[in-house]
Design an enzyme around this catalytic site. Structure first.
Site, short mmCIF file in Angstrom:
data_model
loop_
_atom_site.label_atom_id
_atom_site.label_comp_id
_atom_site.label_asym_id
_atom_site.label_seq_id
_atom_site.Cartn_x
_atom_site.Cartn_y
_atom_site.Cartn_z
N SER A 11 51.21 -30.36 -20.76
CA SER A 11 50.61 -29.03 -20.79
C SER A 11 49.25 -29.10 -21.47
O SER A 11 49.16 -29.45 -22.66
CB SER A 11 51.50 -28.06 -21.56
OG SER A 11 50.73 -26.91 -21.89
N HIS A 36 50.21 -29.49 -16.19
CA HIS A 36 50.78 -28.14 -16.38
C HIS A 36 49.71 -27.24 -16.99
O HIS A 36 49.22 -27.49 -18.09
CB HIS A 36 52.00 -28.26 -17.30
CG HIS A 36 52.75 -26.98 -17.51
ND1 HIS A 36 53.65 -26.48 -16.60
CD2 HIS A 36 52.73 -26.09 -18.53
CE1 HIS A 36 54.17 -25.35 -17.05
NE2 HIS A 36 53.62 -25.08 -18.23
N ASP A 38 48.78 -23.66 -18.36
CA ASP A 38 49.36 -22.44 -18.92
C ASP A 38 48.33 -21.32 -18.90
O ASP A 38 47.43 -21.26 -19.73
CB ASP A 38 49.82 -22.70 -20.35
CG ASP A 38 51.12 -23.48 -20.40
OD1 ASP A 38 52.07 -23.07 -19.72
OD2 ASP A 38 51.17 -24.50 -21.12
N MET A 40 47.46 -17.59 -19.55
CA MET A 40 47.96 -16.47 -20.37
C MET A 40 46.91 -15.38 -20.46
O MET A 40 45.72 -15.67 -20.65
CB MET A 40 48.26 -16.96 -21.79
CG MET A 40 49.25 -18.09 -21.86
SD MET A 40 49.65 -18.48 -23.57
CE MET A 40 50.60 -19.98 -23.36
N HIS A 69 51.44 -22.31 -14.39
CA HIS A 69 52.47 -21.45 -14.98
C HIS A 69 51.78 -20.15 -15.37
O HIS A 69 51.05 -20.11 -16.36
CB HIS A 69 53.06 -22.21 -16.18
CG HIS A 69 54.03 -21.43 -17.00
ND1 HIS A 69 54.45 -21.83 -18.25
CD2 HIS A 69 54.70 -20.26 -16.74
CE1 HIS A 69 55.31 -20.96 -18.72
NE2 HIS A 69 55.47 -19.99 -17.84
N MET A 71 51.52 -16.80 -16.96
CA MET A 71 52.11 -15.88 -17.96
C MET A 71 51.20 -14.67 -18.02
O MET A 71 50.46 -14.46 -18.98
CB MET A 71 52.23 -16.60 -19.31
CG MET A 71 53.34 -17.64 -19.32
SD MET A 71 53.15 -18.85 -20.62
CE MET A 71 52.03 -19.98 -19.81
N MET A 141 62.39 -21.62 -19.59
CA MET A 141 61.63 -21.66 -20.84
C MET A 141 62.58 -21.94 -21.99
O MET A 141 63.60 -21.26 -22.15
CB MET A 141 60.93 -20.31 -21.09
CG MET A 141 59.79 -19.98 -20.15
SD MET A 141 58.50 -21.24 -20.03
CE MET A 141 57.91 -21.36 -21.73
N ASP A 179 60.35 -26.20 -20.23
CA ASP A 179 59.05 -26.01 -20.88
C ASP A 179 59.23 -25.42 -22.26
O ASP A 179 59.71 -24.29 -22.40
CB ASP A 179 58.21 -25.07 -19.99
CG ASP A 179 56.79 -24.86 -20.51
OD1 ASP A 179 56.39 -25.54 -21.47
OD2 ASP A 179 56.08 -24.01 -19.93
C1 DX5 Z 1 54.37 -22.09 -23.89
C2 DX5 Z 1 53.81 -22.86 -22.73
C3 DX5 Z 1 54.14 -24.29 -22.79
C4 DX5 Z 1 53.57 -25.01 -23.98
C5 DX5 Z 1 54.48 -26.15 -24.32
O1 DX5 Z 1 54.05 -20.78 -23.73
O2 DX5 Z 1 54.30 -22.36 -21.52
O3 DX5 Z 1 53.78 -24.95 -21.59
O4 DX5 Z 1 52.29 -25.51 -23.77
O5 DX5 Z 1 54.02 -26.76 -25.46
P1 DX5 Z 1 54.97 -27.65 -26.36
O6 DX5 Z 1 55.41 -28.79 -25.53
O7 DX5 Z 1 54.10 -28.04 -27.50
O8 DX5 Z 1 56.12 -26.76 -26.77
ZN ZN Z 2 54.05 -23.57 -19.64
#
Ligand code: DX5
Ligand code: ZN
Length: 219
Positions: A11, A36, A38, A40, A69, A71, A141, A179
C-alpha cells in the site's frame, strides 16, 4: 477449487508521497505483485490521500496492476475516471454503496476493469454474500480504514474463512484480499484463513529491506 498463488500488494499510503514515482517503480524489483492505491476523501474516512491524478501519474512508473481501494462516498461518480486513469482493479465499500453495491460493481466491470467489494471490520459477510460471485476480488478490512500502521483486528480471520467457503462453492476464480495490520508474524494465520492477496503498507515501506519483507510475506 482453483488454486491461487499468494500475491503481495504494498500500500503506497506508507510510501514517501514526495517520491511516489520512484517508490512505485522500485516495487516490482522487490517482488510486489500489485500496487495498492488507497484513495481517501476525508468524508468516508477521516483522512485525505490522493485521487485520479496520482493514479494516472504512477501508471507511467509501473506495469504492475494498480489496485485502487476507494474509501470515498459516491464511488460510482468516479469509477469511469479511475478506469481511464489506469486502474486495473477497483474495490468499493459496502458501507459507501449499501443497496447499490451490485450496480456499482457492474459499472466497474462495464469499464473493463476488475471489480471488488470491501467490508469494514464491523460489517458482517452476510451484507455482501449475494454479490460475491460477481466480484473478481473481495476485500476484508482488518482495521478501520483511514490510516496505515494500525493493529490487525483478529475477527477478520473468521470472515476470511467464511468468504473463502463461499468462493469455493461458487467455483469461480475470485481473489480474497486482506488489508490492515498485516505483519510477518500474523501473515501465516491470514493465509491459512483463506486470503491470497495480502496488502501491506507499513510492513513493507518502513522496512530497510523491502524485498526481504515481501518474500517473507509470500512464502
Ligand atoms: C487503511 C488502508 C490500508 C493501509 C494498510 O485504511 O486501506 O491499505 O494502507 O496499512 P498497514 O499495512 O500499515 O496497516
Ligand atoms: Zn487499502
Amino acid at each position: 477449487m482453483k488454486k491461487q498463488g499468494i500475491k503481495i500488494a504494498p500500500s503506497i499510503l506508507s510510501a514517501d508521497f514526495a517520491k511516489m514515482g520512484e517508490e512505485v517503480r522500485a516495487l516490482k524489483a522487490c517482488g510486489a505483485d500489485m500496487v495498492h492505491c488507497d484513495v481517501m476523501d476525508g468524508v468516508f474516512v477521516n483522512n485525505i490521500t490522493f485521487g485520479l491524478k496520482m493514479v494516472e501519474d504512477i501508471r507511467k512508473y509501473t506495469d504492475l496492476p494498480l489496485d485502487c481501494h476507494l474509501m470515498i462516498v459516491h464511488p460510482e461518480k468516479y469509477v469511469e475516471r479511475f478506469a481511464k486513469a489506469g486502474a486495473d482493479v477497483i474495490t468499493v465499500h459496502y458501507e459507501a454503496c449499501q443497496d447499490n453495491l451490485k450496480e456499482v460493481l457492474l459499472l466497474i466491470k462495464s469499464t473493463g476493469v476488475k471489480c471488488g467489494a470491501v467490508i469494514n471490520p464491523d460489517t458482517p459477510v452476510a451484507k455482501i454474500k449475494d454479490v460475491i460471485p460477481l466480484c473478481d476480488m473481495v476485500l476484508v478490512m482488518s482495521v478501520f480504514p483511514g490510516f496505515g500502521g494500525q493493529k490487525f483486528i483478529p475477527s477478520a480471520l473468521e470472515k476470511l474463512r467464511e468468504i473463502r467457503a463461499i468462493i469455493e462453492e461458487s467455483g469461480k476464480d475470485i481473489d480474497l484480499q486482506i488489508d490492515g495490520g498485516v505483519t510477518e508474524e500474523n501473515v501465516g494465520e491470514i493465509k491459512a484463513a483463506g486470503a491470497n492477496v495480502i496488502v501491506a503498507g507499513s510492513a513493507v515501506f518502513k522496512a530497510s529491506d523491502r524485498a526481504a519483507v515481501i518474500a517473507k510475506l509470500k512464502e
